[in-house]
Design an enzyme around this catalytic site. Structure first.
Site, PDB file in Angstrom:
ATOM      1  N   GLY A 133      17.744  22.463  -2.147  1.00 28.24           N
ATOM      2  CA  GLY A 133      18.633  21.355  -2.861  1.00 28.24           C
ATOM      3  C   GLY A 133      19.545  20.976  -2.306  1.00 28.24           C
ATOM      4  N   ASP A 150      21.978  26.894  -9.477  1.00 24.25           N
ATOM      5  CA  ASP A 150      21.703  28.378 -10.311  1.00 24.25           C
ATOM      6  C   ASP A 150      20.790  28.377  -8.829  1.00 24.25           C
ATOM      7  OD1 ASP A 150      21.893  30.951 -11.330  1.00 24.25           O
ATOM      8  OD2 ASP A 150      20.326  29.986 -12.999  1.00 24.25           O
TER       9      ASP A 150
END
Length: 262
Positions: A133, A150
């Site tokens: 990410g 998240d």
């Protein structure tokens, strides 16, 4: 009482009835008609009610949709962390104008999300990318209206997704009126450090929403300050979004706090 069943998975695409390796760290459970995904611990990472698979079962995921109070019509969303795909599915079915890219580092989770949590196949509105990410965010400046983060590993924040550099890059990844949405744990000893880093990256333009006591704390960070009218009309906007998305936004507004009025 309905029977409780837990099944563990190892490898990609294996069926629920297979005997699997519990050491993989990824497992699934079902109880009272709710299927849950666990990653690295017994904590519920994602949950889906089988009777309503596209509904947001967990309160914290409902709270994360609070960005629509400030940016109701995004065109592009970037999500870091797929899990069971609850938010990706909700956006796909309830916000059809949005093109969503989900970044997930673990291909095993992607397989389980698609096989057992009904995450749609890739198309022109949804893409699931296997990548890290932080690296993806850093290489895609000004690409998203909404960036959702998240990312947990064994019940803790992934270090590469909560550093000062990451939050700086997150701001750069947003378009002009973009919003960063971060899921934190209020009981995490470092939670205030994370929030201060977000404030530093976003010049203090931060609001928080406590999903539940001793549970999830949702942070909204704004690349540019919302118009004054956005705050003045927040309750009316919450009523409209509540009707559109069937989420309790009027209740959430009462708990939404600006860290430093801006």
């Amino acid at each position: 009482m309905r029977a409780f069943s837990r099944r563990r998975f190892h490898g990609i695409g294996r069926g629920a009835g297979d005997n699997t390796d519990a050491d993989s760290g990824v497992h699934m459970s079902e109880e009272y008609g709710v299927r849950s995904l666990h990653i690295g611990s017994s904590m519920v990472q994602s949950a889906m009610r089988l009777a309503t698979p596209n509904h947001l079962e967990l309160i914290y995921t409902q709270c994360m949709m609070g960005f629509t109070l400030f940016h109701p019509r995004p065109e592009n969303m970037l999500m870091i962390g797929l899990g069971g795909g609850s938010l990706a599915k909700f956006v796909y079915h309830r916000l059809p104008q949005v093109q969503t890219t989900v970044i997930e580092i673990n291909p095993q989770i992607v397989a389980i999300a698609r096989d057992h949590f009904f995450v749609p196949a890739d198309d022109d509105r949804l893409q699931v990318v296997i990548a890290e990410g932080g690296e993806f965010v850093a290489s895609h400046p000004r690409s998203a209206d909404i960036l959702m983060v998240d990312g947990f590993d064994d019940g803790r924040q992934v270090p590469s997704l909560c550093s000062q550099d990451f939050y700086d890059r997150a701001r750069e990844a947003l378009k002009k009126n973009g919003v960063l949405v971060v899921n934190l744990l209020s009981r995490d000893r470092a939670v205030h450090d994370y929030i201060h880093r977000i404030e530093d990256s976003f010049a203090g333009r931060v609001a928080t929403l406590l999903a539940e006591p001793f549970g999830n704390l949702i942070v909204f960070a704004f690349k540019h300050s919302p118009d004054r009218s956005a705050w003045e009309n927040l309750r009316e906007c919450a009523k409209q979004r509540e009707e559109e998305l069937a989420l309790p936004f009027t209740k959430f507004v009462n708990k939404l706090q600006q860290r430093k009025p801006f």
